[in-house]
Design an enzyme around this catalytic site. Structure first.
Site, short mmCIF file in Angstrom:
data_model
loop_
_atom_site.label_atom_id
_atom_site.label_comp_id
_atom_site.label_asym_id
_atom_site.label_seq_id
_atom_site.Cartn_x
_atom_site.Cartn_y
_atom_site.Cartn_z
N LYS A 116 0.29 -17.43 -6.40
CA LYS A 116 0.90 -17.28 -7.72
C LYS A 116 1.76 -18.49 -8.09
CE LYS A 116 0.89 -12.25 -8.16
NZ LYS A 116 1.69 -11.05 -8.49
N LYS A 209 -12.60 -10.63 -8.94
CA LYS A 209 -12.05 -9.30 -9.16
C LYS A 209 -11.70 -9.11 -10.64
CE LYS A 209 -8.51 -6.26 -7.15
NZ LYS A 209 -7.36 -6.21 -6.22
N LYS A 212 -6.25 -8.31 -15.16
CA LYS A 212 -5.53 -8.33 -16.43
C LYS A 212 -5.38 -9.74 -16.97
CE LYS A 212 -2.37 -4.64 -14.84
NZ LYS A 212 -0.94 -4.35 -14.58
#
Length: 347
Positions: A116, A209, A212
Protein backbone atom coordinates in the site's frame (compact mmCIF):
# COMPACT_ATOMS: atom_id res chain seq x y z
CA UNK A 1 -9.77 -19.09 38.23
CA UNK A 2 -8.72 -20.55 34.92
CA UNK A 3 -9.06 -18.44 31.81
CA UNK A 4 -12.33 -19.24 30.06
CA UNK A 5 -13.39 -17.52 26.86
CA UNK A 6 -16.82 -17.43 25.28
CA UNK A 7 -16.57 -18.54 21.62
CA UNK A 8 -16.82 -15.18 19.88
CA UNK A 9 -16.34 -14.06 16.28
CA UNK A 10 -15.03 -10.61 15.32
CA UNK A 11 -14.70 -9.20 11.82
CA UNK A 12 -15.07 -5.93 9.95
CA UNK A 13 -14.75 -4.03 6.69
CA UNK A 14 -13.53 -0.56 5.86
CA UNK A 15 -16.04 2.09 4.74
CA UNK A 16 -14.11 2.92 1.58
CA UNK A 17 -15.72 2.35 -1.80
CA UNK A 18 -18.81 0.30 -2.57
CA UNK A 19 -19.05 -3.23 -1.24
CA UNK A 20 -19.03 -5.66 -4.15
CA UNK A 21 -19.68 -9.27 -5.08
CA UNK A 22 -16.27 -10.32 -3.77
CA UNK A 23 -17.09 -8.94 -0.32
CA UNK A 24 -20.50 -10.65 -0.42
CA UNK A 25 -19.35 -14.11 -1.51
CA UNK A 26 -15.95 -14.02 0.19
CA UNK A 27 -17.09 -12.75 3.59
CA UNK A 28 -20.68 -11.64 4.02
CA UNK A 29 -22.35 -14.99 3.34
CA UNK A 30 -20.17 -16.62 5.98
CA UNK A 31 -20.90 -13.77 8.42
CA UNK A 32 -24.62 -14.25 7.91
CA UNK A 33 -24.43 -18.01 8.53
CA UNK A 34 -22.26 -17.56 11.64
CA UNK A 35 -24.96 -15.43 13.29
CA UNK A 36 -26.91 -18.61 13.97
CA UNK A 37 -24.02 -20.54 15.50
CA UNK A 38 -21.76 -17.98 17.24
CA UNK A 39 -21.74 -14.79 19.24
CA UNK A 40 -20.76 -12.33 16.48
CA UNK A 41 -19.38 -8.80 16.48
CA UNK A 42 -19.26 -7.05 13.09
CA UNK A 43 -17.52 -3.71 12.87
CA UNK A 44 -17.28 -0.90 10.32
CA UNK A 45 -13.58 -0.18 10.78
CA UNK A 46 -13.60 3.57 10.18
CA UNK A 47 -10.42 4.12 12.21
CA UNK A 48 -8.56 1.88 9.77
CA UNK A 49 -10.00 3.90 6.89
CA UNK A 50 -8.17 7.10 7.85
CA UNK A 51 -4.73 5.50 7.50
CA UNK A 52 -5.21 7.01 4.04
CA UNK A 53 -6.69 10.53 3.93
CA UNK A 54 -10.48 10.57 3.61
CA UNK A 55 -12.79 13.50 2.93
CA UNK A 56 -14.68 13.85 6.27
CA UNK A 57 -18.08 14.35 4.65
CA UNK A 58 -17.56 11.38 2.36
CA UNK A 59 -16.33 9.21 5.23
CA UNK A 60 -19.46 9.88 7.28
CA UNK A 61 -21.61 8.99 4.27
CA UNK A 62 -19.55 5.87 3.59
CA UNK A 63 -19.96 4.61 7.16
CA UNK A 64 -23.73 4.79 6.75
CA UNK A 65 -23.61 3.24 3.27
CA UNK A 66 -21.51 0.25 4.31
CA UNK A 67 -23.69 -0.34 7.35
CA UNK A 68 -26.76 -0.22 5.10
CA UNK A 69 -25.14 -2.89 2.91
CA UNK A 70 -24.39 -5.01 6.00
CA UNK A 71 -28.07 -4.92 6.95
CA UNK A 72 -29.34 -5.42 3.40
CA UNK A 73 -27.21 -8.53 2.97
CA UNK A 74 -28.76 -10.12 6.06
CA UNK A 75 -26.73 -9.12 9.12
CA UNK A 76 -29.27 -8.83 11.92
CA UNK A 77 -28.63 -6.28 14.72
CA UNK A 78 -30.77 -8.46 17.00
CA UNK A 79 -28.47 -11.44 16.47
CA UNK A 80 -25.11 -9.68 16.10
CA UNK A 81 -23.42 -6.56 17.43
CA UNK A 82 -23.03 -4.11 14.54
CA UNK A 83 -21.15 -0.87 15.20
CA UNK A 84 -18.50 1.49 13.91
CA UNK A 85 -15.08 1.24 15.49
CA UNK A 86 -14.53 4.93 16.34
CA UNK A 87 -17.50 4.98 18.74
CA UNK A 88 -15.70 2.59 21.10
CA UNK A 89 -12.63 4.36 22.50
CA UNK A 90 -11.21 1.14 23.94
CA UNK A 91 -9.97 0.17 20.47
CA UNK A 92 -7.51 3.07 20.44
CA UNK A 93 -6.56 2.77 24.11
CA UNK A 94 -5.80 -0.93 23.90
CA UNK A 95 -3.91 -0.41 20.63
CA UNK A 96 -1.38 1.74 22.54
CA UNK A 97 -0.85 -0.93 25.20
CA UNK A 98 -0.49 -3.65 22.58
CA UNK A 99 1.78 -1.46 20.46
CA UNK A 100 4.13 -1.36 23.43
CA UNK A 101 3.97 -5.16 23.55
CA UNK A 102 4.55 -5.79 19.85
CA UNK A 103 7.92 -5.37 18.14
CA UNK A 104 9.18 -3.28 15.23
CA UNK A 105 10.56 -6.38 13.53
CA UNK A 106 7.09 -7.91 13.47
CA UNK A 107 5.63 -4.86 11.73
CA UNK A 108 8.53 -4.72 9.29
CA UNK A 109 7.45 -8.11 7.99
CA UNK A 110 3.92 -6.96 7.14
CA UNK A 111 3.72 -7.24 3.36
CA UNK A 112 0.48 -5.27 3.04
CA UNK A 113 2.17 -2.07 4.25
CA UNK A 114 4.83 -2.46 1.57
CA UNK A 115 2.16 -2.96 -1.08
CA UNK A 116 0.00 0.00 0.00
CA UNK A 117 2.84 2.41 0.75
CA UNK A 118 4.57 1.71 -2.55
CA UNK A 119 8.01 3.06 -3.32
CA UNK A 120 7.68 6.23 -1.23
CA UNK A 121 7.06 4.55 2.11
CA UNK A 122 8.62 7.48 3.98
CA UNK A 123 5.59 9.56 2.94
CA UNK A 124 3.07 6.99 4.22
CA UNK A 125 1.17 7.71 7.42
CA UNK A 126 2.31 6.24 10.72
CA UNK A 127 -1.18 4.76 10.99
CA UNK A 128 -0.74 2.77 7.77
CA UNK A 129 2.38 1.23 9.30
CA UNK A 130 0.91 0.49 12.73
CA UNK A 131 -2.67 -0.38 11.84
CA UNK A 132 -2.04 -4.15 12.25
CA UNK A 133 -1.63 -3.35 15.97
CA UNK A 134 -5.00 -1.60 15.96
CA UNK A 135 -6.40 -4.68 14.24
CA UNK A 136 -5.00 -6.79 17.07
CA UNK A 137 -6.74 -4.50 19.56
CA UNK A 138 -10.00 -4.85 17.63
CA UNK A 139 -9.84 -8.60 18.11
CA UNK A 140 -8.21 -8.99 21.52
CA UNK A 141 -10.30 -6.21 23.05
CA UNK A 142 -13.33 -8.48 22.83
CA UNK A 143 -11.49 -11.70 23.72
CA UNK A 144 -12.58 -12.86 20.27
CA UNK A 145 -11.68 -16.49 19.76
CA UNK A 146 -12.20 -16.71 16.00
CA UNK A 147 -11.71 -14.34 13.09
CA UNK A 148 -12.86 -15.06 9.53
CA UNK A 149 -9.95 -13.97 7.34
CA UNK A 150 -9.00 -13.95 3.69
CA UNK A 151 -5.52 -14.56 2.36
CA UNK A 152 -4.64 -10.86 2.59
CA UNK A 153 -5.30 -10.73 6.35
CA UNK A 154 -3.74 -13.98 7.55
CA UNK A 155 -0.45 -12.24 8.35
CA UNK A 156 -2.23 -9.66 10.48
CA UNK A 157 -4.07 -12.34 12.44
CA UNK A 158 -0.75 -14.06 13.08
CA UNK A 159 0.56 -10.75 14.45
CA UNK A 160 -2.46 -10.57 16.80
CA UNK A 161 -1.61 -14.06 18.03
CA UNK A 162 2.05 -13.07 18.56
CA UNK A 163 1.03 -9.97 20.51
CA UNK A 164 -1.42 -11.95 22.66
CA UNK A 165 1.20 -14.54 23.49
CA UNK A 166 3.88 -11.96 24.30
CA UNK A 167 1.50 -9.99 26.54
CA UNK A 168 0.67 -13.18 28.42
CA UNK A 169 4.40 -13.93 28.88
CA UNK A 170 5.49 -10.38 29.74
CA UNK A 171 2.77 -9.93 32.35
CA UNK A 172 2.37 -13.53 33.50
CA UNK A 173 2.81 -12.72 37.21
CA UNK A 174 0.39 -9.79 37.11
CA UNK A 175 -2.13 -11.85 35.15
CA UNK A 176 -1.98 -14.61 37.75
CA UNK A 177 -2.23 -12.04 40.53
CA UNK A 178 -5.42 -10.84 38.86
CA UNK A 179 -6.90 -14.29 39.31
CA UNK A 180 -6.05 -15.98 36.00
CA UNK A 181 -4.22 -19.01 37.34
CA UNK A 182 -2.98 -20.23 33.95
CA UNK A 183 -1.52 -16.82 33.09
CA UNK A 184 -3.67 -16.36 29.98
CA UNK A 185 -5.44 -13.01 29.69
CA UNK A 186 -5.55 -12.60 25.92
CA UNK A 187 -6.58 -15.70 24.00
CA UNK A 188 -4.60 -16.09 20.75
CA UNK A 189 -7.40 -15.89 18.14
CA UNK A 190 -7.87 -18.64 15.60
CA UNK A 191 -8.69 -18.15 11.92
CA UNK A 192 -12.26 -19.16 11.17
CA UNK A 193 -12.30 -21.47 8.17
CA UNK A 194 -15.74 -22.29 6.78
CA UNK A 195 -14.59 -24.38 3.82
CA UNK A 196 -13.23 -23.42 0.42
CA UNK A 197 -13.44 -19.63 0.18
CA UNK A 198 -15.02 -18.07 -2.88
CA UNK A 199 -12.26 -15.97 -4.38
CA UNK A 200 -13.94 -13.57 -6.78
CA UNK A 201 -11.78 -12.08 -9.50
CA UNK A 202 -12.16 -9.01 -11.71
CA UNK A 203 -14.71 -9.25 -14.51
CA UNK A 204 -12.14 -7.56 -16.77
CA UNK A 205 -9.09 -9.62 -15.78
CA UNK A 206 -9.48 -13.07 -14.25
CA UNK A 207 -5.96 -12.96 -12.80
CA UNK A 208 -6.71 -10.00 -10.50
CA UNK A 209 -8.92 -9.95 -7.41
CA UNK A 210 -12.20 -8.01 -7.65
CA UNK A 211 -11.47 -4.72 -5.93
CA UNK A 212 -13.12 -1.48 -4.81
CA UNK A 213 -10.08 0.42 -6.02
CA UNK A 214 -10.05 -0.82 -9.63
CA UNK A 215 -10.57 2.27 -11.83
CA UNK A 216 -12.99 0.35 -14.08
CA UNK A 217 -16.46 -0.02 -12.62
CA UNK A 218 -17.03 -2.81 -15.17
CA UNK A 219 -14.52 -4.91 -13.22
CA UNK A 220 -16.90 -5.52 -10.31
CA UNK A 221 -20.53 -6.05 -9.36
CA UNK A 222 -21.36 -3.48 -6.68
CA UNK A 223 -24.00 -4.43 -4.15
CA UNK A 224 -25.82 -1.21 -5.09
CA UNK A 225 -25.94 -1.97 -8.83
CA UNK A 226 -29.44 -2.18 -10.31
CA UNK A 227 -30.66 -5.12 -12.40
CA UNK A 228 -29.77 -3.56 -15.75
CA UNK A 229 -26.24 -2.69 -14.59
CA UNK A 230 -25.65 -6.20 -13.21
CA UNK A 231 -26.76 -7.82 -16.46
CA UNK A 232 -24.69 -5.39 -18.56
CA UNK A 233 -21.51 -6.03 -16.57
CA UNK A 234 -21.88 -9.81 -16.75
CA UNK A 235 -22.48 -9.74 -20.50
CA UNK A 236 -19.44 -7.49 -20.97
CA UNK A 237 -17.23 -9.66 -18.71
CA UNK A 238 -14.04 -10.84 -20.36
CA UNK A 239 -14.05 -14.43 -21.64
CA UNK A 240 -11.99 -16.53 -24.04
CA UNK A 241 -12.88 -18.08 -27.39
CA UNK A 242 -13.22 -21.71 -26.24
CA UNK A 243 -16.50 -23.34 -25.15
CA UNK A 244 -16.92 -24.03 -21.46
CA UNK A 245 -15.35 -27.33 -20.37
CA UNK A 246 -17.44 -30.14 -18.95
CA UNK A 247 -15.00 -30.83 -16.09
CA UNK A 248 -13.12 -28.63 -13.62
CA UNK A 249 -9.75 -29.81 -14.97
CA UNK A 250 -10.55 -27.96 -18.18
CA UNK A 251 -10.61 -24.61 -16.36
CA UNK A 252 -6.84 -24.65 -15.76
CA UNK A 253 -5.17 -21.80 -17.59
CA UNK A 254 -8.54 -20.16 -18.25
CA UNK A 255 -8.89 -17.60 -15.41
CA UNK A 256 -11.98 -15.84 -16.78
CA UNK A 257 -13.89 -19.08 -17.32
CA UNK A 258 -12.83 -20.26 -13.88
CA UNK A 259 -14.00 -17.00 -12.30
CA UNK A 260 -17.43 -16.84 -13.95
CA UNK A 261 -18.28 -20.49 -13.32
CA UNK A 262 -17.13 -20.09 -9.71
CA UNK A 263 -19.41 -17.08 -9.29
CA UNK A 264 -22.34 -19.06 -10.71
CA UNK A 265 -21.65 -21.96 -8.34
CA UNK A 266 -21.41 -19.66 -5.32
CA UNK A 267 -24.59 -17.73 -6.13
CA UNK A 268 -26.60 -20.86 -6.94
CA UNK A 269 -25.27 -22.99 -4.09
CA UNK A 270 -24.41 -25.73 -6.59
CA UNK A 271 -21.10 -27.50 -7.01
CA UNK A 272 -18.75 -26.41 -9.77
CA UNK A 273 -19.04 -29.88 -11.26
CA UNK A 274 -22.82 -29.56 -11.53
CA UNK A 275 -22.52 -26.13 -13.17
CA UNK A 276 -20.05 -27.44 -15.75
CA UNK A 277 -22.19 -30.51 -16.31
CA UNK A 278 -25.08 -28.24 -17.20
CA UNK A 279 -23.24 -25.66 -19.33
CA UNK A 280 -20.09 -27.47 -20.44
CA UNK A 281 -19.61 -27.64 -24.20
CA UNK A 282 -21.86 -24.63 -24.73
CA UNK A 283 -20.98 -21.11 -25.78
CA UNK A 284 -20.17 -18.40 -23.29
CA UNK A 285 -23.06 -16.25 -24.52
CA UNK A 286 -25.62 -18.79 -23.29
CA UNK A 287 -23.85 -19.24 -19.96
CA UNK A 288 -23.43 -15.49 -19.42
CA UNK A 289 -27.13 -14.91 -19.99
CA UNK A 290 -27.92 -17.53 -17.37
CA UNK A 291 -25.36 -16.03 -14.98
CA UNK A 292 -26.80 -12.54 -15.54
CA UNK A 293 -30.30 -13.77 -14.66
CA UNK A 294 -29.02 -15.54 -11.54
CA UNK A 295 -26.98 -12.53 -10.38
CA UNK A 296 -29.93 -10.19 -10.87
CA UNK A 297 -32.19 -12.53 -8.88
CA UNK A 298 -29.68 -12.82 -6.00
CA UNK A 299 -28.15 -9.33 -5.88
CA UNK A 300 -31.01 -7.17 -7.17
CA UNK A 301 -32.99 -7.31 -3.89
CA UNK A 302 -29.80 -6.59 -1.91
CA UNK A 303 -29.19 -3.46 -3.98
CA UNK A 304 -32.77 -2.28 -3.59
CA UNK A 305 -32.71 -2.79 0.19
CA UNK A 306 -29.31 -1.09 0.48
CA UNK A 307 -30.64 2.00 -1.30
CA UNK A 308 -33.79 2.01 0.86
CA UNK A 309 -31.68 1.96 4.02
CA UNK A 310 -29.31 4.62 2.69
CA UNK A 311 -32.33 6.89 2.27
CA UNK A 312 -33.01 6.54 6.02
CA UNK A 313 -29.59 7.38 7.54
CA UNK A 314 -31.02 8.09 10.99
CA UNK A 315 -32.19 4.49 11.30
CA UNK A 316 -28.78 3.20 10.21
CA UNK A 317 -27.04 5.52 12.70
CA UNK A 318 -29.36 4.28 15.46
CA UNK A 319 -28.23 0.70 14.70
CA UNK A 320 -24.60 1.79 15.01
CA UNK A 321 -25.23 3.67 18.26
CA UNK A 322 -27.01 0.71 19.82
CA UNK A 323 -24.27 -1.62 18.64
CA UNK A 324 -21.54 0.62 20.04
CA UNK A 325 -23.14 0.53 23.52
CA UNK A 326 -23.29 -3.26 23.37
CA UNK A 327 -19.72 -3.48 22.07
CA UNK A 328 -18.38 -1.18 24.76
CA UNK A 329 -20.06 -3.26 27.46
CA UNK A 330 -17.72 -6.08 26.40
CA UNK A 331 -14.58 -4.11 25.54
CA UNK A 332 -14.52 -1.71 28.52
CA UNK A 333 -13.97 -4.28 31.32
CA UNK A 334 -11.39 -6.16 29.23
CA UNK A 335 -9.42 -2.98 28.53
CA UNK A 336 -9.75 -1.86 32.15
CA UNK A 337 -8.27 -5.17 33.30
CA UNK A 338 -5.44 -4.81 30.76
CA UNK A 339 -4.65 -1.39 32.23
CA UNK A 340 -4.48 -2.90 35.71
CA UNK A 341 -2.28 -5.74 34.54
CA UNK A 342 0.34 -3.41 32.99
CA UNK A 343 0.46 -1.36 36.22
CA UNK A 344 -1.72 1.68 35.56
CA UNK A 345 -3.68 3.13 38.47
CA UNK A 346 -7.33 2.55 37.62
CA UNK A 347 -9.88 4.56 39.58
Amino acid sequence: MMSTFVPRVFSGMQPTGNLHLGNYLGAMLNWIHMQDTHECIYCVVDMHAITMWQDPTELRRAIVDVTAAYLACGLDPKKSIIFNQSQVAEHAELAWILGCTGRIGWLNRMTQFKEKAGKDKEAASVGLYTYPVLMAADILGYHATHVPVGDDQKQHLELARDIANKFNVDYADAIRASGFEDGVFFVPPEPYITGPATRVMSLRDGTKKMSKSDPSDLSRLNLTDDADTIAKKIRKAKTDTEPLPSEAEGLKGRPEADNLTGIYAALSGETLEKVLGQYGGGQFSVFKNALADLAVAKLGPVGEETKRLQSDPQYVISVLENGSHRARAIAAPITRKAREIVGFIVS
